[in-house]
Design a protein around this motif. Structure first.
Motif, mmCIF file in Angstrom:
data_model
loop_
_atom_site.group_PDB
_atom_site.id
_atom_site.type_symbol
_atom_site.label_atom_id
_atom_site.label_comp_id
_atom_site.label_asym_id
_atom_site.label_seq_id
_atom_site.Cartn_x
_atom_site.Cartn_y
_atom_site.Cartn_z
ATOM 1 N N ASP A 126 17.190 2.666 -7.106
ATOM 2 C CA ASP A 126 18.639 2.660 -7.301
ATOM 3 C C ASP A 126 19.289 1.779 -6.244
ATOM 4 O OD1 ASP A 126 21.265 3.097 -7.906
ATOM 5 O OD2 ASP A 126 21.159 5.280 -7.862
ATOM 6 N N SER A 127 19.807 0.630 -6.691
ATOM 7 C CA SER A 127 20.451 -0.298 -5.758
ATOM 8 C C SER A 127 21.856 0.151 -5.377
ATOM 9 C CB SER A 127 20.516 -1.701 -6.380
ATOM 10 O OG SER A 127 21.247 -1.681 -7.596
ATOM 11 N N LEU A 236 18.297 1.578 -2.346
ATOM 12 C CA LEU A 236 18.250 0.198 -1.863
ATOM 13 C C LEU A 236 19.650 -0.363 -1.674
ATOM 14 C CD1 LEU A 236 15.387 -1.285 -4.092
ATOM 15 C CD2 LEU A 236 15.228 -0.538 -1.719
ATOM 16 N N GLY A 237 20.638 0.523 -1.480
ATOM 17 C CA GLY A 237 22.019 0.093 -1.338
ATOM 18 C C GLY A 237 22.291 -0.664 -0.047
ATOM 19 N N TRP A 238 23.569 -1.001 0.151
ATOM 20 C CA TRP A 238 23.998 -1.844 1.269
ATOM 21 C C TRP A 238 24.281 -1.028 2.535
ATOM 22 C CZ3 TRP A 238 27.761 -6.425 -0.065
ATOM 23 C CH2 TRP A 238 27.633 -7.431 0.887
ATOM 24 N N SER A 242 19.978 3.269 3.649
ATOM 25 C CA SER A 242 19.087 2.830 2.584
ATOM 26 C C SER A 242 17.786 2.317 3.194
ATOM 27 C CB SER A 242 19.733 1.736 1.745
ATOM 28 O OG SER A 242 19.681 0.486 2.412
ATOM 29 N N TYR A 257 13.478 -8.826 -6.558
ATOM 30 C CA TYR A 257 12.862 -8.119 -7.674
ATOM 31 C C TYR A 257 12.887 -8.989 -8.917
ATOM 32 C CZ TYR A 257 17.711 -6.916 -9.001
ATOM 33 O OH TYR A 257 19.047 -6.946 -9.333
ATOM 34 N N TYR A 304 26.314 -3.606 -4.559
ATOM 35 C CA TYR A 304 26.303 -5.062 -4.455
ATOM 36 C C TYR A 304 27.183 -5.632 -5.563
ATOM 37 C CZ TYR A 304 22.210 -4.088 -1.553
ATOM 38 O OH TYR A 304 21.358 -3.599 -0.596
ATOM 39 N N ASP A 338 23.480 -3.802 -11.320
ATOM 40 C CA ASP A 338 22.869 -2.485 -11.471
ATOM 41 C C ASP A 338 21.636 -2.562 -12.353
ATOM 42 O OD1 ASP A 338 22.744 0.371 -11.119
ATOM 43 O OD2 ASP A 338 23.478 0.560 -13.175
ATOM 44 N N THR A 339 20.475 -2.200 -11.798
ATOM 45 C CA THR A 339 19.243 -2.194 -12.592
ATOM 46 C C THR A 339 19.133 -0.955 -13.464
ATOM 47 O OG1 THR A 339 18.016 -1.125 -10.781
ATOM 48 C CG2 THR A 339 18.002 -3.543 -10.852
ATOM 49 N N VAL A 446 18.362 -10.298 -3.161
ATOM 50 C CA VAL A 446 19.561 -9.765 -2.522
ATOM 51 C C VAL A 446 19.411 -9.954 -1.014
ATOM 52 C CG1 VAL A 446 21.004 -7.731 -2.163
ATOM 53 C CG2 VAL A 446 19.858 -8.066 -4.355
ATOM 54 N N SER A 448 21.529 -9.282 1.867
ATOM 55 C CA SER A 448 22.762 -8.672 2.354
ATOM 56 C C SER A 448 23.091 -9.093 3.782
ATOM 57 C CB SER A 448 22.660 -7.148 2.275
ATOM 58 O OG SER A 448 21.537 -6.673 3.008
#
Length: 461
Positions: A126-127, A236-238, A242, A257, A304, A338-339, A446, A448
């Motif tokens: 979950d990003s 895997l958020g910012w 994470s 990815y 993101y 969003d994946t 990504v 960041s």
């Protein structure tokens, strides 16, 4: 049968598999993306049905199930990203939270090992989340998962986070003191009522053969919800909690990815090539990649965002209201990557213009077919009697004049044998989400730390 996109070299070579030669035009790119994927932790992405073992009598049945999950995910994100949304406070171990619909936390999972000796677990990717957690013994309240529950008592490297630790103060929903678990307790609640509660801990994770010590995870002793049979969630958020934020200098605040194109979805057949996830900036983005600045939304700092300035169908720019996708002061606008969402969601005005332009370009060329529903996958075509079909390209135009030209596989989704639907939908809230159908087959990085996201051609499915 072949489906070819106008004005692009992207080609549909059979019912499920595509080959990408060029996915986009070029723009400037950060110099930091270099090296080899093999030098950083690399994980295989698998689809949720491989873990749950779900089978369907037909492709259409599988798509109907997918649409239900997709609607739940879109509603969850709309609620979470609403300017009026307030995260629930820490309610302690005695709270009674009623779970609603599955929040559709993700269509992709990874296999990681937790603890010493390592215990293999499936985690939802979950990003848009920060906290990484697994269900733990003793289980005071748990849902059914595919793997045995993780037992921290058997791990030599498990160490609870103390109440006085700075780590305990990072999360807004943490508490200390008299809880039944002791130490620093955490809680993550989702908009649908699903949640995880437990103790924060430091633990060793093995990621694609690479052991990483001292990762902060949530050891969930009270968990409610439908997390697709996974043992927990990889955030895997910012945010700093994470996995990407914690690894920091180890991965340089970056991950890459590649999501494979759908193949035999819902048929019960093995699908071992759902893509890959690489932690770190070492994955070289191919020549011809598009680099787009990331946008930080202070109201949703874990997500993101990318700045979208317009959409093209064929060579024509859609006549959309100026600033339709612009981020506003109250946190609305722009596009969330969003994946976990399959079909890209657009504001009603943008979707209607895209649909009408696409339908107009194909008028009389191929027969229409019945849609899946009135709100999602409503524009469909029967291509079963054709050996070759040409369809118009769809392009995302980002801030800074960067353009991402989508392949046919990123525009149409097969919902039944020979029936294909436009893989876009209107957003009930005005929220824009770039879903995984539009991301498939494109290597995405990504970064960041430098504030960029890269879209590069790749053949991962």
């Amino acid at each position: 049968m072949a489906i070819v996109s106008h004005a692009s070299s992207l080609r549909y070579i059979n019912r499920y598999n595509f080959t990408t030669k060029q996915a986009s035009t070029t723009s400037s790119s950060p110099s930091s993306a270099q090296g080899s994927r093999d030098s950083r932790p690399s994980l295989a992405l698998v689809r949720r049905d491989e873990v749950t073992g779900s089978t369907y009598p037909s492709l259409r049945h599988a798509v109907l199930d997918l649409v239900a999950r997709d609607n739940a995910r879109a509603e969850y994100l709309a609620t979470r990203l609403s300017p009026a949304y307030q995260p629930p406070g820490f309610s302690g171990s005695e709270s009674k939270v009623v779970s609603g619909l599955d929040e559709g936390s993700g269509e992709y999972l990874v296999r990681v090992s937790v603890g010493s000796p390592p215990t293999e677990q499936y985690l939802v990717v979950d990003s848009g989340s920060d906290v990484m957690w697994v269900q733990c013994k003793p289980c005071l309240e748990c849902y059914v998962q595919a793997d045995p529950l993780f037992d921290p008592a058997t791990s030599a490297t498990f160490s609870g986070v103390s109440c006085g630790s700075a780590i305990c103060r990072i999360l807004p929903t943490s508490a200390c003191g008299d809880g039944e678990l002791g130490g620093c307790e955490y809680e993550v609640s989702y908009a649908d009522g699903s949640y995880t509660k437990g103790a924060l801990a430091l633990e060793t994770l093995t990621l694609g053969g690479t052991a990483v010590e001292g990762v902060v995870i949530g050891c969930g002793h009270r968990n409610r919800g439908l997390f697709v049979g996974a043992a927990g969630l990889m955030g895997l958020g910012w945010g700093p909690m994470s996995l990407v934020g914690q690894l920091g200098g180890e991965v340089g605040g970056a991950f890459s990815y590649c999501l494979a194109s759908r193949g035999g979805y819902g048929s019960g057949a093995a699908d071992d090539d759902a893509g890959w996830l690489v932690l770190g900036r070492s994955e070289a983005v191919p020549e011809g990649a598009v680099w787009v600045p990331l946008v930080r939304n202070p109201r949703a700092p874990s997500f993101y965002y990318v700045g979208l300035s317009g959409i093209e169908v064929g060579d024509e720019r859609l006549p959309l209201q100026a600033g339709l996708f612009q981020l506003t002061e109250d946190g609305a606008g722009d596009v969330v990557m969003d994946t976990g969402t399959t079909v890209t969601r657009l504001p009603q005005e943008a979707y209607a213009a895209l649909r009408d332009a696409f339908v107009g370009a194909l008028a009389g060329a191929v027969p229409r077919a019945q849609g899946v529903s009135s709100s999602v996958l409503d524009t469909c075509y029967d291509l079963s009697g054709y050996a070759s079909v040409r369809v118009p390209t769809v392009s995302f135009c980002f801030d800074g004049d960067a353009r991402l030209i989508l392949a046919a596989r990123n525009v149409l989704l097969e919902v039944d044998m020979g029936i294909y639907c436009l893989a876009f939908a209107p957003s009930s809230s005005g929220l824009s989400i770039m879903g995984n159908t539009q991301q498939a087959g494109i290597q995405i990085t990504v970064d960041s730390a430098n504030g960029y996201i890269g879209f590069g051609p790749a053949n991962c499915g």
